[in-house]
Enzyme design. Structure first.
Site, PDB file in Angstrom:
ATOM      1  N   GLU A 240      -3.086  31.712   7.914  1.00 34.12           N
ATOM      2  CA  GLU A 240      -2.675  30.353   6.751  1.00 34.12           C
ATOM      3  C   GLU A 240      -1.503  30.580   7.135  1.00 34.12           C
ATOM      4  O   GLU A 240      -0.671  31.465   7.063  1.00 34.12           O
ATOM      5  CB  GLU A 240      -3.443  30.019   5.778  1.00 34.12           C
ATOM      6  CG  GLU A 240      -2.951  29.458   4.913  1.00 34.12           C
ATOM      7  CD  GLU A 240      -3.398  30.016   3.288  1.00 34.12           C
ATOM      8  OE1 GLU A 240      -4.223  30.871   2.856  1.00 34.12           O
ATOM      9  OE2 GLU A 240      -2.981  29.394   2.293  1.00 34.12           O
TER      10      GLU A 240
ATOM     11  N   ARG B  32     -12.850  43.299   9.214  1.00 33.16           N
ATOM     12  CA  ARG B  32     -11.694  43.757   9.302  1.00 33.16           C
ATOM     13  C   ARG B  32     -10.784  44.999   9.403  1.00 33.16           C
ATOM     14  O   ARG B  32     -11.724  45.646   8.830  1.00 33.16           O
ATOM     15  CB  ARG B  32     -10.675  42.947   7.511  1.00 33.16           C
ATOM     16  CG  ARG B  32     -11.562  43.385   6.526  1.00 33.16           C
ATOM     17  CD  ARG B  32     -10.933  42.166   5.420  1.00 33.16           C
ATOM     18  NE  ARG B  32      -9.673  42.186   5.360  1.00 33.16           N
ATOM     19  CZ  ARG B  32      -9.489  41.104   5.374  1.00 33.16           C
ATOM     20  NH1 ARG B  32      -9.639  40.148   5.339  1.00 33.16           N
ATOM     21  NH2 ARG B  32      -8.054  40.829   5.385  1.00 33.16           N
TER      22      ARG B  32
ATOM     23  N   LYS C 270      -1.371  40.148   2.456  1.00 29.79           N
ATOM     24  CA  LYS C 270      -1.002  38.721   1.796  1.00 29.79           C
ATOM     25  C   LYS C 270      -0.057  39.038   0.870  1.00 29.79           C
ATOM     26  O   LYS C 270       1.633  39.504   0.919  1.00 29.79           O
ATOM     27  CB  LYS C 270      -0.516  37.801   2.836  1.00 29.79           C
ATOM     28  CG  LYS C 270      -0.760  37.550   4.342  1.00 29.79           C
ATOM     29  CD  LYS C 270      -0.279  36.648   4.646  1.00 29.79           C
ATOM     30  CE  LYS C 270      -2.023  35.876   5.473  1.00 29.79           C
ATOM     31  NZ  LYS C 270      -1.944  35.078   5.445  1.00 29.79           N
TER      32      LYS C 270
HETATM   33  P1  ATP Z   1      -4.929  35.517   2.993  1.00 33.60           P
HETATM   34  O1  ATP Z   1      -5.706  35.929   1.944  1.00 33.60           O
HETATM   35  O2  ATP Z   1      -3.434  34.600   2.367  1.00 33.60           O
HETATM   36  O3  ATP Z   1      -5.761  34.479   3.051  1.00 33.60           O
HETATM   37  P2  ATP Z   1      -5.848  36.849   5.434  1.00 33.60           P
HETATM   38  O4  ATP Z   1      -4.839  37.884   5.728  1.00 33.60           O
HETATM   39  O5  ATP Z   1      -6.824  36.067   5.262  1.00 33.60           O
HETATM   40  O6  ATP Z   1      -5.110  36.296   3.846  1.00 33.60           O
HETATM   41  P3  ATP Z   1      -4.684  34.624   7.426  1.00 33.60           P
HETATM   42  O7  ATP Z   1      -4.206  33.150   7.865  1.00 33.60           O
HETATM   43  O8  ATP Z   1      -6.544  33.755   6.581  1.00 33.60           O
HETATM   44  O9  ATP Z   1      -4.400  35.482   6.201  1.00 33.60           O
HETATM   45  O10 ATP Z   1      -5.576  35.592   8.287  1.00 33.60           O
HETATM   46  C1  ATP Z   1      -5.573  34.971   9.969  1.00 33.60           C
HETATM   47  C2  ATP Z   1      -7.164  35.447  10.672  1.00 33.60           C
HETATM   48  O11 ATP Z   1      -6.624  36.742  10.313  1.00 33.60           O
HETATM   49  C3  ATP Z   1      -8.452  34.725   9.656  1.00 33.60           C
HETATM   50  O12 ATP Z   1      -9.346  35.109  10.600  1.00 33.60           O
HETATM   51  C4  ATP Z   1      -8.029  36.427   8.934  1.00 33.60           C
HETATM   52  O13 ATP Z   1     -10.373  36.805   9.480  1.00 33.60           O
HETATM   53  C5  ATP Z   1      -8.083  37.233   9.827  1.00 33.60           C
HETATM   54  N1  ATP Z   1      -7.303  38.450   9.556  1.00 33.60           N
HETATM   55  C6  ATP Z   1      -6.863  38.575   8.221  1.00 33.60           C
HETATM   56  N2  ATP Z   1      -6.620  40.009   8.185  1.00 33.60           N
HETATM   57  C7  ATP Z   1      -7.181  40.568   8.766  1.00 33.60           C
HETATM   58  C8  ATP Z   1      -7.343  42.583   9.249  1.00 33.60           C
HETATM   59  N3  ATP Z   1      -7.590  43.307   8.351  1.00 33.60           N
HETATM   60  N4  ATP Z   1      -8.224  42.661  10.068  1.00 33.60           N
HETATM   61  C9  ATP Z   1      -8.351  41.590  11.041  1.00 33.60           C
HETATM   62  N5  ATP Z   1      -8.574  39.865  11.091  1.00 33.60           N
HETATM   63  C10 ATP Z   1      -7.759  39.997   9.697  1.00 33.60           C
HETATM   64 MG    MG Z   2      -7.307  34.482   4.965  1.00 36.27          MG
END
Ligand code: ATP
Ligand code: MG
Length: 563
Positions: A42, A269, A279
């Site tokens: 995102e 994660r 974020k």
């Molecule tokens: P938000 O809370 O803003 O959704 P987010 O960290 O999930 O934050 P995204 O941009 O939706 O941000 O994440 C993109 C991809 O990265 C998603 O598929 C998510 O599952 C993965 N991702 C985010 N944080 C982690 C993490 N700590 N470890 C592994 N994968 C992650």
């Molecule tokens: Mg997300």
């Protein structure tokens, strides 16, 4: 483009559970042997090391199985998203060494298709407009053990729903006044199946579609469908989406026209000790000025890690070493530091720099003489060659390398003791001078010509070897030393406290050091091992007359010793 490291590592370990699933799918001839993944960020912030774990998996799986990986921006919430983030995300993925080729997609590209699909659901009696407030809807949701109540608007006619949904999108109703919900099952044990909201009204302009739309799909309504539109076979995401999977499958089921369906698989994660990876919190650190920006070298963002001196290979190797499972885990940040040390050990030339200088005078060395001492650039890699460093009568050594009354185990310099100066001579300490406060300010030594590096007595046994720089040739440099940004191993793990309460006040220390003159030719982000001190890189703040270095990591894990 980046197959080398894969060949290195895939041999050494067994398949992770996702690779096992993919291989089984291939064995069964699913999807005609196609493997197609996507990375769906995102664009509401910069990528961090947690995202790198997902990127390495999404692109890595595609690469290992001769498939494809799309980059898809999940841009369904215009209030938080921005092109600044789109650009940085692309730059970071490229830097990690991955390529989405021409497949750069946006969920917003599908707003038309998604709207049509929503209309189709309405026509099939599978979606309805709800006029209640979000509080009212929440109060009807029930609990996991208690069924929810039906909304009074659930049985609206298809015509009325169609009319209202069109008018929602025409901007006739205020934000928050109405939503579109899927009509699934208010008694489902899965809360996400209890008539989830699939569209909401937002008047904020979108960074790509402007004010074309007044209704926006929710994440759950956009994600699986986008996977479907793109022909994704394996939709890999983090464990918190496991409970969303029945909804993902239900929606795809309504959309399917043939046998193809994308499947969601969840993995654990990344959580890192002494680090926050939310974020929202990272944004707070930037906005409140706790760090200097998204690329502050103390940030766990990819742009911060890059500025700090982390290499793409070290981040990929780290992800490979921690692996992908279904079990939530907290990884020790020292594993990441180990990975960058391992990588830089092979790549970074060794140079001389003194961070805490003490003047040392070689009293029997001619005053106006300078010798160029040859030294190899990296003992791990002969192909990196050698260079020379100037040696003269007055040099700087590290303050910690001299003691007035050294204990037996101190293998460095003290009165009457001998040490080797790396790539130069063996010297003996005859005397030293203190200032009125009792600090040692100068050390006096004599050298032995025959012990010159490469000379007849060069290999004479002495207890220690010191790094040094020639005082009159050395260049002054600003050196930024980092400690962990948080002083608590789990800064986000406290109920009544914010991670901000655990900020380490000493996470940045700026000092003036002296480095060998060859570093005048270094380019931005070049990396070095300062002998005995750690790995450093040239910070972009460097100007032609002001060198700035960041310490990526110390040579050894000092933190482990502290605790
Ligand atoms: P938000 O809370 O803003 O959704 P987010 O960290 O999930 O934050 P995204 O941009 O939706 O941000 O994440 C993109 C991809 O990265 C998603 O598929 C998510 O599952 C993965 N991702 C985010 N944080 C982690 C993490 N700590 N470890 C592994 N994968 C992650
Ligand atoms: Mg997300």
């Amino acid at each position: 483009m980046m197959t080398d490291h894969k060949e290195d590592t895939s041999e050494k370990r067994s398949l992770n559970f996702i690779e096992a699933i993919v291989e089984e799918d291939l064995r069964q001839g699913r999807d005609d042997g196609k493997v197609h993944t996507r990375f769906p960020p995102e664009p509401n912030g910069y990528l961090h090391i947690g995202h790198a774990k997902a990127i390495c998996l999404d692109f890595g799986i595609a690469e290992n199985y001769k498939g494809k990986c799309n980059l898809r921006f999940d841009d369904t919430n215009p209030t938080k998203e921005d092109v600044e983030y789109v650009d940085s995300i692309k730059e970071d993925i490229k830097w990690l060494g991955f390529d989405w080729e021409e497949r750069e997609y946006y969920a917003s590209d599908y707003f038309g298709q998604l709207f049509d699909f929503a209309v189709d659901l309405i026509k099939r009696g599978l979606a309805y407009v709800d006029d209640q407030s979000s509080e009212e809807m929440a109060s009807q949701k029930g609990t996991p053990t208690e069924p929810g109540k039906h909304s009074p608007f659930r049985e609206r006619s298809v015509e009325e729903n169609l009319n209202l949904f069109q008018r929602m999108n025409a901007g006739e109703f205020p934000e928050g006044s109405r939503v579109l919900r899927a009509k699934i099952d208010m008694a489902s044990p899965n809360m996400h199946m209890r008539d989830p909201v699939i569209y909401r009204i937002l008047f904020h302009p979108h960074h790509r579609t402007g004010d074309a739309w007044k209704v926006y799909p929710m994440y759950d309504f956009a994600h699986g469908q986008s996977d479907y539109f793109e022909g994704v076979t394996h939709s890999l995401c983090t464990l918190e989406f496991e409970v969303h999977r029945p909804l993902y499958d239900w929606l795809v089921e309504q959309l399917m026209t043939d046998n193809y369906r994308p499947r969601q698989t969840e993995f654990n994660r990344l959580n890192l000790s002494y680090t926050v990876l939310s974020k929202r919190l990272l944004l707070e650190l930037v906005e409140k000025g706790h760090v200097k920006g998204w690329d502050d070298p103390r940030m766990p963002t990819l742009t911060g890690l890059r500025r700090r001196g982390y290499t793409p290979e070290s981040i990929r190797n780290f992800n490979d070493s921690i692996g992908y499972t279904k079990v939530m885990a907290n990884n020790d940040v020292s594993l990441l530091e180990y990975a960058v040390r391992e990588d830089l050990n092979k790549k970074a030339p060794r140079v001389m720099g003194v961070l805490n200088p003490l003047k040392l005078i070689i009293t029997n060395y001619p005053e106006d003489k300078t010798e160029e001492m040859e030294t190899i650039n990296n003992p791990e890699d002969e192909s990196m060659g050698s260079r020379t460093i100037p040696f003269s009568r007055e040099i700087y050594i590290e303050k910690e390398d001299f003691m007035e009354e050294p204990p037996k185990k101190f293998f460095r310099l003290g009165p009457g003791r001998e040490v080797r100066l790396k790539s130069a001579y063996i010297i003996k300490c005859d005397d030293y001078r203190k200032d009125e406060d009792g600090n040692v300010v100068e050390v006096y030594c004599t050298y032995d010509e025959a012990t010159r590096s490469g000379g007849p007595e060069a290999n004479r046994k002495v207890k220690g070897t010191l790094h040094w720089v020639s005082a009159k040739h050395a260049i002054e440099a600003e050196v930024r030393l980092f400690d962990r940004l948080f002083s608590d191993p789990e800064p986000a793990g406290h109920k009544d406290k914010s991670p901000i309460d655990f900020l380490n006040p000493d996470s940045l220390k700026v000092i003036t050091g002296y480095v060998e003159p060859s570093l005048n030719n270094a380019s931005l982000l070049d990396q070095f091992q300062f002998q005995r001190l750690g790995y450093f890189n040239v910070d972009p703040d460097t100007t032609p007359d002001h060198l700035v270095f960041n310490r990526t990591v110390p040579l050894r894990d000092n933190w482990a010793k502290k605790s």
